[in-house]
Design a protein around this motif. Structure first.
Motif, PDB file in Angstrom:
ATOM      1  N   ARG A  24      -4.672   7.056  -1.406  1.00 19.27           N
ATOM      2  CA  ARG A  24      -3.558   5.288  -1.801  1.00 19.27           C
ATOM      3  C   ARG A  24      -3.914   4.625  -2.636  1.00 19.27           C
ATOM      4  N   SER A  25      -3.416   3.552  -2.869  1.00 16.86           N
ATOM      5  CA  SER A  25      -3.431   3.118  -4.194  1.00 16.86           C
ATOM      6  C   SER A  25      -2.686   1.587  -3.678  1.00 16.86           C
ATOM      7  N   GLU A  26      -2.673   0.037  -4.005  1.00  9.46           N
ATOM      8  CA  GLU A  26      -2.387  -1.126  -4.368  1.00  9.46           C
ATOM      9  C   GLU A  26      -1.228  -1.607  -4.976  1.00  9.46           C
ATOM     10  N   GLU A  49       0.994  -1.081  -0.049  1.00  5.07           N
ATOM     11  CA  GLU A  49       0.214  -0.018   0.119  1.00  5.07           C
ATOM     12  C   GLU A  49       1.095   1.479   0.357  1.00  5.07           C
ATOM     13  N   SER A  50       0.498   2.122  -0.516  1.00  9.35           N
ATOM     14  CA  SER A  50       1.271   3.482  -0.774  1.00  9.35           C
ATOM     15  C   SER A  50       0.418   4.343  -0.774  1.00  9.35           C
ATOM     16  N   GLU A  51       0.450   5.769  -0.642  1.00  4.51           N
ATOM     17  CA  GLU A  51       0.159   6.833  -0.614  1.00  4.51           C
ATOM     18  C   GLU A  51       0.560   8.290  -1.381  1.00  4.51           C
TER      19      GLU A  51
END
Length: 235
Positions: A93-95, A85-87
């Motif tokens: 937010r994205s996966e 997961e990142s932001e």
């Protein structure tokens, strides 16, 4: 190649992923369906699709979306694949799927297989070394000689080819006994001799010194005193 470099190489696509993984996936506990999921994740990543949906997988496979979800869940639970997961700076937010876990498993599996192969090669070398000694001595080795040879290999960590070369030096010197060979190996260790090539060069140097004419001072010595040839035991 250490683990970090191996994983980076695999993730950058610098090697044939299929060629690396296909021979070993069964040993890693990965089924054929799961293997295809892994290959498709890697293919999607190359296309810039970091988190493909079950529908996207199903568009390229003969599996149903339900079967794909089940396979993905199994891969995640067994830590073959993971989701990162990142932001972004905008707070979005994205996966993304990550194949780092499977590359780690593959690295440790290959490392284990290499060590097993090396152990087998080492055992073959040691068995051949024992046979060489018995052939040169024209008899079976005594228990004490066998123990000495084992000590050279296990305790002193001399390489079998280097021990074999020390045996050759003993044969050339006409001193066929273990104490003499042990002294040769000990001297080589002190002098930093680590390879057969270095040992051969050292042996040639020793024999040249032994054949060198005595000095004028030595020639004036009474004839009753013999000048000894070079002896490893006296070093």
């Amino acid at each position: 190649m250490n683990e970090t470099v191996f994983i980076r190489t695999m993730e950058q696509g610098s090697t044939n992923v299929a060629g690396m993984l296909l021979p070993h996936y069964a040993s890693l506990g990965i089924t054929e369906q799961e293997m295809m999921i892994v290959f498709h994740i890697e293919a999607f990543q190359k296309e810039g699709v970091t988190f493909p949906t079950p529908e996207q997988f199903a568009g390229r496979m003969s599996l149903t979306e339900q079967a794909i979800v089940g396979a993905l869940r199994s891969l995640l639970q067994r830590e073959v694949v993971q989701i990162l997961e990142s932001e972004s700076e905008e707070g979005i937010r994205s996966e993304a799927f990550s194949l780092t876990p499977v590359w780690k498993k593959l690295y440790h599996h290959l490392n284990k297989e290499e060590k097993k192969a090396n152990r087998g090669t080492r055992q073959d070398e040691e068995a051949a070394l024992y046979r060489t000694f018995e052939e040169e001595f024209a008899r079976p080795l005594s228990p004490m000689e066998t123990e000495t040879l084992s000590m050279w290999l296990d305790h002193d960590a001399y390489d079998p080819p280097l021990i074999r070369q020390a045996l050759k030096e003993a044969v050339l010197s006409g001193k066929m006994h273990f104490r003499y060979i042990d002294r040769i190996l000990f001297d080589w260790q002190k002098q930093g001799v680590r390879t057969v090539q270095q040992a051969q060069a050292k042996g040639r140097q020793v024999r040249m010194q032994a054949r060198r004419p005595t000095s004028s001072t030595q020639s004036e010595q009474p004839k009753s005193k013999n000048v000894p040839l070079y002896n490893w035991l006296e070093q």
